[in-house]
Design a protein around this motif. Structure first.
Motif, PDB file in Angstrom:
ATOM      1  N   LEU A 178     -14.784 -37.271 -52.671  1.00  0.00           N
ATOM      2  CA  LEU A 178     -14.244 -38.282 -51.528  1.00  0.00           C
ATOM      3  C   LEU A 178     -13.893 -37.623 -50.317  1.00  0.00           C
ATOM      4  O   LEU A 178     -13.960 -37.990 -49.189  1.00  0.00           O
ATOM      5  CB  LEU A 178     -13.428 -39.270 -52.039  1.00  0.00           C
ATOM      6  N   HIS A 179     -13.183 -36.462 -50.441  1.00  0.00           N
ATOM      7  CA  HIS A 179     -12.610 -35.782 -49.302  1.00  0.00           C
ATOM      8  C   HIS A 179     -13.474 -34.443 -49.025  1.00  0.00           C
ATOM      9  O   HIS A 179     -12.737 -33.651 -48.423  1.00  0.00           O
ATOM     10  CB  HIS A 179     -11.095 -35.341 -49.679  1.00  0.00           C
ATOM     11  N   SER A 208      -7.863 -39.283 -44.800  1.00  0.00           N
ATOM     12  CA  SER A 208      -7.842 -40.387 -43.949  1.00  0.00           C
ATOM     13  C   SER A 208      -6.593 -41.338 -43.806  1.00  0.00           C
ATOM     14  O   SER A 208      -6.141 -41.893 -42.862  1.00  0.00           O
ATOM     15  CB  SER A 208      -8.980 -41.237 -43.414  1.00  0.00           C
ATOM     16  N   ALA A 209      -5.797 -41.348 -45.141  1.00  0.00           N
ATOM     17  CA  ALA A 209      -4.902 -42.099 -45.106  1.00  0.00           C
ATOM     18  C   ALA A 209      -3.446 -41.198 -44.849  1.00  0.00           C
ATOM     19  O   ALA A 209      -2.410 -42.069 -44.783  1.00  0.00           O
ATOM     20  CB  ALA A 209      -4.852 -42.642 -46.702  1.00  0.00           C
ATOM     21  N   ARG A 210      -3.527 -40.216 -44.429  1.00  0.00           N
ATOM     22  CA  ARG A 210      -2.078 -39.324 -44.178  1.00  0.00           C
ATOM     23  C   ARG A 210      -2.087 -39.567 -42.932  1.00  0.00           C
ATOM     24  O   ARG A 210      -2.515 -39.734 -41.888  1.00  0.00           O
ATOM     25  CB  ARG A 210      -2.695 -38.087 -44.320  1.00  0.00           C
ATOM     26  N   VAL A 211      -0.410 -39.938 -42.714  1.00  0.00           N
ATOM     27  CA  VAL A 211       0.039 -40.104 -41.327  1.00  0.00           C
ATOM     28  C   VAL A 211       1.145 -39.221 -41.030  1.00  0.00           C
ATOM     29  O   VAL A 211       1.947 -38.889 -41.611  1.00  0.00           O
ATOM     30  CB  VAL A 211       0.500 -41.614 -41.376  1.00  0.00           C
ATOM     31  N   ASP A 212       0.881 -38.510 -40.106  1.00  0.00           N
ATOM     32  CA  ASP A 212       1.995 -37.535 -39.486  1.00  0.00           C
ATOM     33  C   ASP A 212       2.688 -37.949 -38.477  1.00  0.00           C
ATOM     34  O   ASP A 212       2.302 -38.419 -37.286  1.00  0.00           O
ATOM     35  CB  ASP A 212       1.038 -36.226 -39.026  1.00  0.00           C
ATOM     36  N   GLU A 213       3.899 -38.294 -38.822  1.00  0.00           N
ATOM     37  CA  GLU A 213       5.060 -39.120 -37.933  1.00  0.00           C
ATOM     38  C   GLU A 213       5.336 -38.403 -36.597  1.00  0.00           C
ATOM     39  O   GLU A 213       5.721 -38.740 -35.630  1.00  0.00           O
ATOM     40  CB  GLU A 213       6.111 -39.702 -38.628  1.00  0.00           C
ATOM     41  N   TYR A 217      -0.210 -38.492 -30.709  1.00  0.00           N
ATOM     42  CA  TYR A 217      -1.405 -38.923 -30.098  1.00  0.00           C
ATOM     43  C   TYR A 217      -2.174 -39.792 -30.878  1.00  0.00           C
ATOM     44  O   TYR A 217      -3.090 -40.773 -30.525  1.00  0.00           O
ATOM     45  CB  TYR A 217      -2.307 -37.536 -29.995  1.00  0.00           C
ATOM     46  N   ARG A 218      -2.237 -39.733 -32.200  1.00  0.00           N
ATOM     47  CA  ARG A 218      -2.972 -40.578 -32.770  1.00  0.00           C
ATOM     48  C   ARG A 218      -2.238 -41.731 -33.783  1.00  0.00           C
ATOM     49  O   ARG A 218      -2.916 -42.675 -34.231  1.00  0.00           O
ATOM     50  CB  ARG A 218      -3.944 -39.707 -33.880  1.00  0.00           C
ATOM     51  N   PHE A 219      -0.873 -41.590 -34.151  1.00  0.00           N
ATOM     52  CA  PHE A 219      -0.172 -42.565 -34.751  1.00  0.00           C
ATOM     53  C   PHE A 219       1.042 -42.952 -34.402  1.00  0.00           C
ATOM     54  O   PHE A 219       1.568 -42.497 -33.255  1.00  0.00           O
ATOM     55  CB  PHE A 219       0.337 -41.912 -36.025  1.00  0.00           C
TER      56      PHE A 219
END
Length: 265
Positions: A178-179, A208-213, A217-219
């Protein structure tokens, strides 16, 4: 809805027991129930072996021998007025039967009828291109080769369509991780910087589910928002439910005064 069962991290395994769950099909109708489809089927049966035929959700579905694909589609276009090939792709059943299921979705604008042609081919079996019959098969066949690895003979430009030419593997195969695999994880690092930079930059993040706080720019950083592209902040920000000044006659609502109700009163 299927009953829940513990999959034991099946996404990291190439196969698992319920991968080929098939949902109950909608009812199939006899071809004779539609005069137009009955006539189309009679024309096909006079020239080709039709293994199965039925009407489902208002369209005719026919199963054929894959070796007849070009001649049969030419007949449907010339004699049955199916002038548009709207979709053409495959389904991976390799682990189940060592086959791909291919389908051609056709439309007749003059008769306002849809027809789906289906066939099966084995892995590594070469399929004849139908580009000479329907020009819309051009990118569809390239995408099928790119995503599934199905070889197409007679196509004027059989190269990958979505992935780079030197990409390893075919992403829509059910055995494809998947990755991505090892090649996918390092592809951009190796191409742009070189393999010697692997330890410096690290592998590509493909979750794609990882969020970098800290990524401004993207989150969005809930609770400590900052302008787009600005330095991240840990300072909490609060927003009232109403605009400044409130609404006439309506009590001003503030988030700091809100309460969470555990159950309905």
């Amino acid at each position: 809805m299927r009953p829940y069962s513990d999959k034991q991290n099946v996404q990291k395994k190439p196969y698992y027991s319920d991968r080929y769950f098939v949902a109950p099909q909608i009812p199939k109708e006899a071809v004779e129930s539609d005069a137009v489809f009955a006539q189309d089927l009679a024309i096909l049966q006079a020239k080709f072996e039709v293994k199965e035929a039925y009407i489902q959700r208002g369209q005719l579905v026919v199963y054929i021998d894959a070796r007849d694909n070009v001649a049969l589609l030419q007949t449907l276009k010339d004699e049955c007025a199916y002038n548009i090939l709207s979709e053409h792709s495959a389904i991976d059943w390799l682990a189940k039967s060592n086959e791909f299921e291919l389908f051609y979705q056709l439309l007749s604008t003059s008769k306002r009828k849809r027809l789906r042609v289906k066939c099966f081919i084995h892995e590594k079996e070469v399929l004849q291109s139908v580009y000479g019959v329907y020009k819309s098969a051009d990118w569809a066949e390239r995408e099928m080769y790119d995503m599934f690895g199905i070889a197409i003979s007679g196509h004027p430009y059989m190269k990958r369509l979505l992935m780079p030419d030197d990409w390893f593997g075919h992403p829509l195969l059910k055995t494809y991780p998947l990755h991505g695999d090892e090649a996918a994880r390092w592809y951009e690092i190796d191409k742009i910087f070189g393999k010697e930079y692997r330890d410096i930059i690290g592998p590509e993040e493909r979750d794609s589910a990882r969020v970098d706080e800290n990524d401004t720019y993207r989150f969005a950083r809930l609770g400590h928002e900052v302008p787009f592209g600005a330095e991240p902040s840990r300072e909490k920000t609060f927003h009232d439910y109403q605009e400044e000044g409130g609404v006439t006659i309506v009590k001003s609502l503030k988030k700091s005064e809100s309460k969470i109700v555990k159950e309905r009163p």
